[in-house]
Scaffold this motif. Structure first.
Motif, PDB file in Angstrom:
ATOM      1  N   PHE A 182      -1.633  -7.683   1.483  1.00 15.17           N
ATOM      2  CA  PHE A 182      -2.808  -7.093   1.931  1.00 15.17           C
ATOM      3  C   PHE A 182      -2.840  -6.978   3.450  1.00 15.17           C
ATOM      4  CE2 PHE A 182      -7.416  -7.501   2.928  1.00 15.17           C
ATOM      5  CZ  PHE A 182      -7.729  -6.458   1.972  1.00 15.17           C
ATOM      6  N   ASP A 183      -2.071  -7.654   4.170  1.00 14.45           N
ATOM      7  CA  ASP A 183      -2.122  -7.816   5.760  1.00 14.45           C
ATOM      8  C   ASP A 183      -0.934  -6.922   6.345  1.00 14.45           C
ATOM      9  OD1 ASP A 183      -4.464  -9.446   5.825  1.00 14.45           O
ATOM     10  OD2 ASP A 183      -3.072 -11.067   5.213  1.00 14.45           O
ATOM     11  N   VAL A 184      -0.359  -6.073   5.806  1.00 12.93           N
ATOM     12  CA  VAL A 184       0.901  -5.217   6.473  1.00 12.93           C
ATOM     13  C   VAL A 184       0.602  -3.925   6.144  1.00 12.93           C
ATOM     14  CG1 VAL A 184       2.429  -6.967   5.811  1.00 12.93           C
ATOM     15  CG2 VAL A 184       2.483  -5.145   4.460  1.00 12.93           C
ATOM     16  N   PRO A 185       0.859  -2.883   7.062  1.00 16.09           N
ATOM     17  CA  PRO A 185       0.460  -1.619   6.886  1.00 16.09           C
ATOM     18  C   PRO A 185       0.914  -0.975   5.565  1.00 16.09           C
ATOM     19  CG  PRO A 185       1.788  -1.993   8.967  1.00 16.09           C
ATOM     20  CD  PRO A 185       1.787  -3.172   8.180  1.00 16.09           C
ATOM     21  N   GLY A 186      -0.050  -0.097   5.083  1.00 23.20           N
ATOM     22  CA  GLY A 186       0.097   0.370   3.732  1.00 23.20           C
ATOM     23  C   GLY A 186      -1.007   1.424   3.357  1.00 23.20           C
ATOM     24  N   GLY A 187      -0.807   2.047   2.302  1.00 23.57           N
ATOM     25  CA  GLY A 187      -2.036   3.136   1.976  1.00 23.57           C
ATOM     26  C   GLY A 187      -2.942   2.768   1.190  1.00 23.57           C
ATOM     27  N   THR A 188      -3.209   1.490   0.745  1.00 22.04           N
ATOM     28  CA  THR A 188      -4.053   1.024  -0.331  1.00 22.04           C
ATOM     29  C   THR A 188      -5.478   1.049   0.007  1.00 22.04           C
ATOM     30  OG1 THR A 188      -2.262  -0.566  -1.394  1.00 22.04           O
ATOM     31  CG2 THR A 188      -4.666  -1.037  -1.825  1.00 22.04           C
ATOM     32  N   TYR A 189      -6.304   1.562  -0.844  1.00 24.17           N
ATOM     33  CA  TYR A 189      -7.482   2.005  -0.311  1.00 24.17           C
ATOM     34  C   TYR A 189      -8.578   1.828  -1.824  1.00 24.17           C
ATOM     35  CZ  TYR A 189      -6.697   6.740  -2.012  1.00 24.17           C
ATOM     36  OH  TYR A 189      -6.206   7.779  -3.024  1.00 24.17           O
ATOM     37  N   PHE A 290      -6.775   2.303  -5.596  1.00 21.58           N
ATOM     38  CA  PHE A 290      -5.558   2.568  -5.442  1.00 21.58           C
ATOM     39  C   PHE A 290      -4.538   1.849  -4.630  1.00 21.58           C
ATOM     40  CE2 PHE A 290      -7.880   6.612  -5.968  1.00 21.58           C
ATOM     41  CZ  PHE A 290      -7.093   7.449  -7.097  1.00 21.58           C
ATOM     42  N   ALA A 291      -3.638   1.216  -5.298  1.00 18.90           N
ATOM     43  CA  ALA A 291      -2.615   0.209  -4.917  1.00 18.90           C
ATOM     44  C   ALA A 291      -1.211   0.693  -4.565  1.00 18.90           C
ATOM     45  CB  ALA A 291      -2.527  -0.974  -5.886  1.00 18.90           C
ATOM     46  N   TYR A 292      -1.170   0.907  -3.351  1.00 21.62           N
ATOM     47  CA  TYR A 292       0.123   1.357  -2.911  1.00 21.62           C
ATOM     48  C   TYR A 292       1.077   0.138  -2.363  1.00 21.62           C
ATOM     49  CZ  TYR A 292      -1.931   6.087  -2.638  1.00 21.62           C
ATOM     50  OH  TYR A 292      -2.165   7.375  -2.945  1.00 21.62           O
ATOM     51  N   ALA A 293       2.501   0.393  -2.400  1.00 21.05           N
ATOM     52  CA  ALA A 293       3.359  -0.830  -1.890  1.00 21.05           C
ATOM     53  C   ALA A 293       3.404  -0.575  -0.469  1.00 21.05           C
ATOM     54  CB  ALA A 293       4.705  -0.472  -2.749  1.00 21.05           C
ATOM     55  N   ASP A 294       3.678  -1.506   0.131  1.00 23.21           N
ATOM     56  CA  ASP A 294       4.048  -1.686   1.758  1.00 23.21           C
ATOM     57  C   ASP A 294       4.676  -0.435   2.147  1.00 23.21           C
ATOM     58  OD1 ASP A 294       2.591  -4.247   1.248  1.00 23.21           O
ATOM     59  OD2 ASP A 294       4.201  -5.379   1.499  1.00 23.21           O
ATOM     60  N   ASP A 295       4.322   0.075   3.192  1.00 26.54           N
ATOM     61  CA  ASP A 295       5.091   1.273   3.780  1.00 26.54           C
ATOM     62  C   ASP A 295       6.425   1.058   3.990  1.00 26.54           C
ATOM     63  OD1 ASP A 295       2.446   2.861   4.003  1.00 26.54           O
ATOM     64  OD2 ASP A 295       2.443   2.517   6.156  1.00 26.54           O
ATOM     65  N   HIS A 296       7.076   0.025   4.219  1.00 27.85           N
ATOM     66  CA  HIS A 296       8.501  -0.179   4.710  1.00 27.85           C
ATOM     67  C   HIS A 296       9.180  -0.314   3.415  1.00 27.85           C
ATOM     68  CE1 HIS A 296       7.059  -4.450   4.046  1.00 27.85           C
ATOM     69  NE2 HIS A 296       8.568  -4.551   3.704  1.00 27.85           N
ATOM     70  N   SER A 320      20.488   5.269  -1.863  1.00 28.99           N
ATOM     71  CA  SER A 320      20.559   5.631  -0.459  1.00 28.99           C
ATOM     72  C   SER A 320      19.789   6.668  -0.097  1.00 28.99           C
ATOM     73  CB  SER A 320      21.816   6.018  -0.178  1.00 28.99           C
ATOM     74  OG  SER A 320      22.386   7.109  -0.834  1.00 28.99           O
ATOM     75  N   GLU A 321      19.243   7.498  -0.928  1.00 29.21           N
ATOM     76  CA  GLU A 321      18.245   8.629  -0.628  1.00 29.21           C
ATOM     77  C   GLU A 321      16.900   8.475  -0.894  1.00 29.21           C
ATOM     78  OE1 GLU A 321      20.181  11.865  -2.280  1.00 29.21           O
ATOM     79  OE2 GLU A 321      22.126  11.903  -1.369  1.00 29.21           O
ATOM     80  N   ALA A 322      16.577   7.299  -1.420  1.00 22.83           N
ATOM     81  CA  ALA A 322      15.393   6.973  -1.845  1.00 22.83           C
ATOM     82  C   ALA A 322      14.307   6.799  -0.908  1.00 22.83           C
ATOM     83  CB  ALA A 322      15.375   5.619  -2.636  1.00 22.83           C
ATOM     84  N   PRO A 323      13.352   7.482  -0.846  1.00 21.92           N
ATOM     85  CA  PRO A 323      12.413   7.365   0.100  1.00 21.92           C
ATOM     86  C   PRO A 323      11.471   5.806   0.287  1.00 21.92           C
ATOM     87  CG  PRO A 323      11.045   8.265  -1.973  1.00 21.92           C
ATOM     88  CD  PRO A 323      12.701   8.150  -2.135  1.00 21.92           C
ATOM     89  N   THR A 324      10.714   5.663   1.465  1.00 20.10           N
ATOM     90  CA  THR A 324      10.099   4.309   1.526  1.00 20.10           C
ATOM     91  C   THR A 324       8.813   4.820   0.846  1.00 20.10           C
ATOM     92  OG1 THR A 324       9.130   5.074   3.500  1.00 20.10           O
ATOM     93  CG2 THR A 324      11.224   3.791   3.461  1.00 20.10           C
ATOM     94  N   ALA A 325       7.983   3.736   0.466  1.00 21.59           N
ATOM     95  CA  ALA A 325       6.624   3.662  -0.023  1.00 21.59           C
ATOM     96  C   ALA A 325       5.928   4.830   0.935  1.00 21.59           C
ATOM     97  CB  ALA A 325       5.918   2.571  -0.069  1.00 21.59           C
ATOM     98  N   GLU A 326       6.019   4.858   2.162  1.00 18.06           N
ATOM     99  CA  GLU A 326       5.312   5.532   3.459  1.00 18.06           C
ATOM    100  C   GLU A 326       5.743   6.797   3.159  1.00 18.06           C
ATOM    101  OE1 GLU A 326       3.893   5.357   7.946  1.00 18.06           O
ATOM    102  OE2 GLU A 326       6.043   4.810   7.448  1.00 18.06           O
TER     103      GLU A 326
END
Length: 363
Positions: A182-189, A290-296, A320-326
């Motif tokens: 809950f306390d780290v950067p992410g897109g959850t809203y 909408f629950a998003y995983a942590d950006d990193h 190796s090519e997978a995107p981050t959640a952000e």
């Protein structure tokens, strides 16, 4: 001395339930009150596994909010839509096509739906950190309640569901909880959203589709059930309606869970269509978390899962090519309703390529 008076929002009156006979999806009902014990969680994990593999949608009940609390939240949700002047709304508008993040207002006609028709839905989006951006004057007295509601969704509903999903994959209970801090950067809203009736011409041009079939971007979506029938999911038998259940949540899996589960759990294909005849002319007010995983977090399969090791892992790309959640959020959010979709070889499907991964839209 702070006031002890609780502000009273204007009361939102929803449309009556439809009386039409519709083809409803037969969804499982998960009783979250049973998640209080290890034995209860083990049993629910099995139920949830079946639900996610069957439809990817299920109802959640006994989530800790009374009907009166839920009704009040719908009253509050309508404030930024119906009780803020248009010029003030413009001052709090977001621009998701640029930022790749939903914050503030998404005005009507911001997205292209189909055949030159633009959308008739208005959102007000509140990041899980409610102090991240300022809010309209009319909503400010209710921000403590909005904050409490967001925290309730996150800690008392989302986290128990994430623990059940982890158990269903035979992983430590907190595996997915730790990816949704809950306390780290992410897109959850949280989103307060209202659909407005459309013209008959627009209905004809879009074949009555208000929002094309798609998968959600994040891991898990919590939709607070409301009475206007318009949501449909794609099943093996075709499109099926979602039935309203008083004070229930409608929960579905999204892209992020599909990435993390190596394709074991699929993001659920769903769409929004014109309501049945006896509900046309009414607005449709919704509340969604909408629950998003942590950006990193890098969106690679949880290969330590004994379940995935047995069934095999399906990857959208090399790890190796997978995107981050952000990166995935920005790609999906900024493209939605703006990019030019290409017809797929599969009938009724359009495609776009984001971060090297094909995203399908279903109509």
């Amino acid at each position: 001395m702070p006031s002890l008076t609780i502000p009273q929002p204007p009361h939102y009156v929803p449309a009556p339930r439809t009386k039409e006979v519709l083809d409803y999806a037969d969804l499982a009902i998960i009783d979250l009150s049973k998640a209080a014990t290890p034995e209860g969680r083990a049993a629910l994990a099995s139920e949830l596994k079946t639900a996610l593999l069957t439809h990817g949608f299920f109802y959640a009940i006994n989530h800790g909010y009374t009907q009166a609390q839920t009704d009040r939240m719908f009253d509050i949700a309508d404030i930024p839509i119906s009780h803020v002047p248009e010029d003030e709304k413009r001052a709090y508008a977001g621009d998701s096509k640029v930022t790749g993040r939903f914050e503030g207002y998404k005005p009507r006609q911001y997205w292209h739906v189909d055949a030159g028709v633009r959308d008739q839905q208005e959102h007000y989006n509140v990041n899980r950190d409610i102090n991240k951006v300022p809010h309209p004057q009319a909503l400010r007295p209710f921000l403590p309640e909005v904050d409490a509601f967001i925290r309730h969704n996150h800690f008392n509903i989302l986290q128990p569901i994430l623990r059940l999903i982890a158990l269903s994959l035979e992983l430590p209970e907190d595996t997915l909880v730790n990816f949704h801090d809950f306390d780290v950067p992410g897109g959850t809203y949280a989103r307060f959203m209202k659909y407005f009736p459309r013209s008959e011409e627009d209905e004809v041009r879009t074949k009555n589709v208000w929002m094309k079939g798609h998968k959600d971007i994040g891991s898990v979506t919590l939709l607070w059930s409301q009475p206007v029938a318009a949501l449909q999911i794609q099943t093996k038998e075709g499109w099926r309606w979602i039935r309203h259940i008083d004070n229930a949540l409608i929960v579905n899996a999204g892209d992020t869970l599909e990435f993390l589960s190596g394709g074991f759990y699929k993001g659920t294909i769903h769409r929004v269509v014109q309501p049945p005849q006896d509900q046309r002319g009414h607005t449709r007010l919704g509340i969604i978390y909408f629950a998003y995983a942590d950006d990193h977090l890098k969106l690679i399969p949880l290969a330590d899962s004994p379940v995935l090791q047995k069934v095999g892992i399906q990857r959208h790309c090399e790890d190796s090519e997978a995107p981050t959640a952000e990166q995935w959020r920005i790609a999906r959010v900024s493209a939605y309703g703006a990019s030019q979709l290409k017809k797929s070889k599969e009938e009724g499907i359009e495609e776009e390529v984001l971060s090297g991964i094909t995203v399908k839209h279903y109509n």
